[in-house]
Design a protein around this motif. Structure first.
Motif, PDB file in Angstrom:
ATOM      1  N   LYS A  63      42.622  38.950   0.103  1.00  0.00           N
ATOM      2  CA  LYS A  63      41.462  38.564  -0.707  1.00  0.00           C
ATOM      3  C   LYS A  63      41.068  37.104  -0.427  1.00  0.00           C
ATOM      4  O   LYS A  63      39.928  36.809  -0.077  1.00  0.00           O
ATOM      5  CB  LYS A  63      41.823  38.764  -2.189  1.00  0.00           C
ATOM      6  CG  LYS A  63      40.815  38.239  -3.185  1.00  0.00           C
ATOM      7  CD  LYS A  63      39.714  39.266  -3.397  1.00  0.00           C
ATOM      8  CE  LYS A  63      38.838  38.923  -4.603  1.00  0.00           C
ATOM      9  NZ  LYS A  63      38.043  37.725  -4.395  1.00  0.00           N
ATOM     10  N   THR A  67      38.929  37.729   3.113  1.00  0.00           N
ATOM     11  CA  THR A  67      37.679  38.218   2.528  1.00  0.00           C
ATOM     12  C   THR A  67      36.757  37.057   2.194  1.00  0.00           C
ATOM     13  O   THR A  67      35.554  37.122   2.432  1.00  0.00           O
ATOM     14  CB  THR A  67      37.953  39.026   1.239  1.00  0.00           C
ATOM     15  OG1 THR A  67      38.872  40.071   1.547  1.00  0.00           O
ATOM     16  CG2 THR A  67      36.674  39.647   0.701  1.00  0.00           C
ATOM     17  N   GLU A  68      37.329  35.982   1.682  1.00  0.00           N
ATOM     18  CA  GLU A  68      36.503  34.895   1.155  1.00  0.00           C
ATOM     19  C   GLU A  68      36.385  33.701   2.090  1.00  0.00           C
ATOM     20  O   GLU A  68      35.705  32.730   1.779  1.00  0.00           O
ATOM     21  CB  GLU A  68      37.052  34.437  -0.205  1.00  0.00           C
ATOM     22  CG  GLU A  68      36.800  35.446  -1.316  1.00  0.00           C
ATOM     23  CD  GLU A  68      35.313  35.798  -1.460  1.00  0.00           C
ATOM     24  OE1 GLU A  68      34.452  34.946  -1.192  1.00  0.00           O
ATOM     25  OE2 GLU A  68      35.026  36.958  -1.817  1.00  0.00           O
ATOM     26  N   VAL A  93      36.960  46.011   6.964  1.00  0.00           N
ATOM     27  CA  VAL A  93      35.583  46.205   6.492  1.00  0.00           C
ATOM     28  C   VAL A  93      34.691  46.285   7.731  1.00  0.00           C
ATOM     29  O   VAL A  93      34.626  45.330   8.501  1.00  0.00           O
ATOM     30  CB  VAL A  93      35.128  45.020   5.609  1.00  0.00           C
ATOM     31  CG1 VAL A  93      33.707  45.228   5.116  1.00  0.00           C
ATOM     32  CG2 VAL A  93      36.090  44.822   4.452  1.00  0.00           C
ATOM     33  N   VAL A 166      25.798  40.882   4.791  1.00  0.00           N
ATOM     34  CA  VAL A 166      27.102  40.222   4.748  1.00  0.00           C
ATOM     35  C   VAL A 166      26.842  38.759   5.135  1.00  0.00           C
ATOM     36  O   VAL A 166      26.027  38.504   6.021  1.00  0.00           O
ATOM     37  CB  VAL A 166      28.035  40.912   5.784  1.00  0.00           C
ATOM     38  CG1 VAL A 166      29.231  40.072   6.116  1.00  0.00           C
ATOM     39  CG2 VAL A 166      28.436  42.292   5.296  1.00  0.00           C
ATOM     40  N   ARG A 180      32.443  40.825   3.475  1.00  0.00           N
ATOM     41  CA  ARG A 180      32.186  41.473   2.191  1.00  0.00           C
ATOM     42  C   ARG A 180      30.685  41.412   1.950  1.00  0.00           C
ATOM     43  O   ARG A 180      29.993  40.572   2.522  1.00  0.00           O
ATOM     44  CB  ARG A 180      32.930  40.753   1.066  1.00  0.00           C
ATOM     45  CG  ARG A 180      32.625  39.258   1.014  1.00  0.00           C
ATOM     46  CD  ARG A 180      32.600  38.737  -0.392  1.00  0.00           C
ATOM     47  NE  ARG A 180      32.436  37.295  -0.446  1.00  0.00           N
ATOM     48  CZ  ARG A 180      31.256  36.670  -0.375  1.00  0.00           C
ATOM     49  NH1 ARG A 180      30.132  37.360  -0.215  1.00  0.00           N
ATOM     50  NH2 ARG A 180      31.176  35.355  -0.457  1.00  0.00           N
TER      51      ARG A 180
END
Ligand code: FES
Ligand SMILES: [Fe+2]
Length: 404
Positions: A63, A67-68, A93, A166, A180
């Motif tokens: 995460k 992801t970030e 993803v 995205v 994401r």
């Protein structure tokens, strides 16, 4: 780092900048070799093996980090023309990056907005993207432009069924995404901070891909990444490769928190000790860059010219699995009559060394960590400063995510 550069230094061309850094590395290397020293931290640091083996750690990492954080999805030169595409699926993803008609890059979930089929499965150059399931068609801005039998979708507005964006940015020839949904801007210069000019001077806009491979790793992605961060192991693990060409346990370390650059001195540099600098031959720019969190940008010099080896490490399904996306680029300014073979040979050679030596030792270590006593801690020596800093900074991101 404090900005100690004079205005004159700031207007150097990229080539001049690389040259001045190579000279700085050469001076520092000569001193370190002469003194039997290396750049180092204040002392050893221990670390909990959980960072390599724990499933909850891996979940938080996925995460906070994968992801970030802006991740390197590819290079602008990989998709030079309008309608060119690249797929970035390494975090799990599926991301589609396209070169739009106006030259900008757009990134979307690679997901058709009808029933979520994978939209692009092959990266050909085309202005339209047609889903293979029911042939919905999208343009390079992600707008839905074609919807067969649209009378069956009464009340469904095409304008509301565009591809899902995205965050993406193209900067200094590199394409970064956050994998994401979202259309927030990636402030890449803020993320790179004083590392930005160090990356920009590599001139990724002026290179082209020679070979790319995916390597499976039976270890945590960080165990494999750590192997790029110290010269302590060169002679013992790589006696016939990098250990024979480079000094063991000598490195110039330049910190650009959380990123870094390392210069590992070649053995011939030892011959400059005691000789006046004016007699030293030009040392070409060689350096290993960590682009936090997961990218190694390695600049080499081979007889045919500069070579860029890129290794992107990603976590696998479980904490003890990872994979590397490796790629070798050559400058497009190199003599076009020189064929790609020397760069392909370099790619294959490095792949052989990292697979049979670095990633192999990583797999053994990873297996052992899973069975170590609960109070066991790995220890990074002061000569493993790059690894210490990486883990300290990574842990800060993980702690911040857990505190959220
Ligand atoms: S899922 Fe793409 S057109 Fe149906
Ligand atoms: Fe190694």
């Amino acid at each position: 780092m404090m900005d100690t550069k004079s205005p004159l230094e700031k207007i150097l061309s990229p080539a001049e900048r690389r040259r001045s850094i190579a000279v700085d590395h050469q001076r520092r290397s000569v001193r370190l070799i002469r003194d039997g020293e290396t750049d180092r931290s204040d002392g050893p640091m221990t670390n909990d093996p959980a960072v390599y083996v724990d499933a909850d750690w891996a979940r938080v990492e996925r995460k906070a980090i994968f992801t970030e954080m802006p991740l390197l999805a590819g290079f602008g030169v990989d998709i030079p023309e309008a309608g060119d595409k690249l797929l970035f699926e390494a975090t799990g993803v599926p991301i589609l990056v396209v070169r739009a008609g106006d030259g900008r890059v757009n990134a979307f979930l690679n997901m058709c907005t009808h029933r979520a089929a994978k939209l692009v499965t092959e990266c050909t150059r085309s202005k339209k993207m047609t889903c293979r399931f029911h042939a919905w068609t999208f343009d390079l801005e992600g707008m839905l432009t074609g919807m067969p039998a649209k009378e069956s979708f009464a009340g469904i507005a095409k304008a509301d069924r565009g591809l899902i964006r995205v965050p993406v940015v193209e900067w200094a020839g590199m394409i970064f995404v956050k994998p994401r949904p979202g259309d927030d801007e990636i402030d890449i210069e803020a993320f790179l901070a004083d590392f930005a000019p160090e990356v920009a001077q590599l001139e990724f806009e002026r290179m082209r891909l020679v070979k790319a491979t995916r390597l499976e790793i039976d270890a945590n992605w960080k165990y494999a990444l750590d192997t790029y961060g110290e010269a302590y192991h060169f002679n013992s693990l790589h006696p016939s490769s990098i250990g024979s060409t480079h000094y063991t346990d000598r490195m110039c370390y330049d910190d650009f928190n959380p990123h870094h650059r390392i210069a590992y001195p070649y053995k011939h540099v030892g011959a400059y000790i005691g000789r006046s600098e004016s007699e030293w031959p030009d040392e070409p720019f060689n350096a290993v860059h960590l682009l936090f969190p997961n990218v190694i940008l390695n600049v080499w010099q081979i007889d045919a010219g500069p070579a860029y080896s890129i290794y992107r490490l990603f976590p696998g399904e479980t904490p003890d699995k990872a994979f590397a996306l490796t790629a070798t680029y050559r400058p497009d300014t190199a003599d076009p009559d020189v064929d790609d073979q020397p760069w392909i040979d370099l790619h294959d050679y490095i792949e052989e060394v990292v697979t049979t030596e670095d990633y192999s030792v990583s797999a053994d270590g990873q297996r052992n960590l899973a069975h170590a006593p609960a109070d066991f801690r790995v220890v990074y020596g002061s000569n493993e400063i790059a690894i210490q800093n990486f883990h300290r900074r990574l842990a800060a991101y993980i702690d911040a995510e857990r505190a959220r």
